[in-house]
Design a protein around this motif. Structure first.
Motif, mmCIF file in Angstrom:
data_model
loop_
_atom_site.group_PDB
_atom_site.id
_atom_site.type_symbol
_atom_site.label_atom_id
_atom_site.label_comp_id
_atom_site.label_asym_id
_atom_site.label_seq_id
_atom_site.Cartn_x
_atom_site.Cartn_y
_atom_site.Cartn_z
ATOM 1 N N ASN A 1 0.852 -1.190 0.000
ATOM 2 C CA ASN A 1 0.000 0.000 0.000
ATOM 3 C C ASN A 1 0.886 1.238 0.000
ATOM 4 O OD1 ASN A 1 -2.450 -1.384 0.135
ATOM 5 N ND2 ASN A 1 -2.453 -1.407 2.363
ATOM 6 N N ALA A 2 0.378 2.306 -0.575
ATOM 7 C CA ALA A 2 1.055 3.591 -0.500
ATOM 8 C C ALA A 2 0.891 4.119 0.936
ATOM 9 C CB ALA A 2 0.443 4.567 -1.491
ATOM 10 N N VAL A 3 1.867 4.884 1.398
ATOM 11 C CA VAL A 3 1.808 5.455 2.742
ATOM 12 C C VAL A 3 1.963 6.967 2.643
ATOM 13 C CG1 VAL A 3 2.871 5.525 5.033
ATOM 14 C CG2 VAL A 3 2.743 3.364 3.792
ATOM 15 N N LEU A 4 1.083 7.645 3.370
ATOM 16 C CA LEU A 4 1.093 9.106 3.433
ATOM 17 C C LEU A 4 1.592 9.503 4.817
ATOM 18 C CD1 LEU A 4 0.111 11.776 2.081
ATOM 19 C CD2 LEU A 4 -2.108 11.343 3.146
ATOM 20 N N GLU A 5 2.662 10.280 4.876
ATOM 21 C CA GLU A 5 3.239 10.733 6.143
ATOM 22 C C GLU A 5 2.870 12.197 6.366
ATOM 23 O OE1 GLU A 5 4.975 8.874 8.223
ATOM 24 O OE2 GLU A 5 5.711 7.203 7.025
ATOM 25 N N LEU A 6 2.169 12.455 7.471
ATOM 26 C CA LEU A 6 1.784 13.842 7.758
ATOM 27 C C LEU A 6 2.466 14.297 9.002
ATOM 28 C CD1 LEU A 6 -1.998 13.664 6.870
ATOM 29 C CD2 LEU A 6 -0.120 14.390 5.453
#
Length: 98
Positions: free
Chosen positions: A93-98
């Motif tokens: 899965n793609a991962v979004l880091e905020l």
């Protein structure tokens, strides 16, 4: 594909804009940890140029696994912050880091 992040100084959220070029698609949604992988309420709007786009407020200082759901098929974001293997999906899965 693209992701734009706008950090707000006054709120603990990040405005995240997802852009998916998919001229031939009928429906595109972004699904992930932040919405229990449910496309309801996370549909992207199709623009006249054939690109789908949507902006969502997500809590900052978190990371989220996500994918796009394009006409029923899962697609990863090419510009994700990173990728992570998911045993349930049997794929990365793609991962979004905020």
């Amino acid at each position: 594909m693209a992701i734009a992040k706008q950090y707000l100084k006054t709120k603990p959220v990040v405005k995240v804009t997802f852009t998916v070029p998919a001229e031939d698609a009928k429906k595109v949604a972004v699904v992930g940890d932040f919405n229990n992988w449910n496309p309801k309420g996370s549909m992207l709007k199709k623009l006249k140029n054939g690109t789908f786009k949507g902006t969502f407020d997500l809590p900052k200082e978190n990371s989220y696994e996500f994918r796009y759901l394009v006409d029923g098929d899962y697609v990863n974001e090419t510009e994700a912050d990173r990728y992570q293997w998911n045993d349930f999906a049997g794929a990365e899965n793609a991962v979004l880091e905020l």
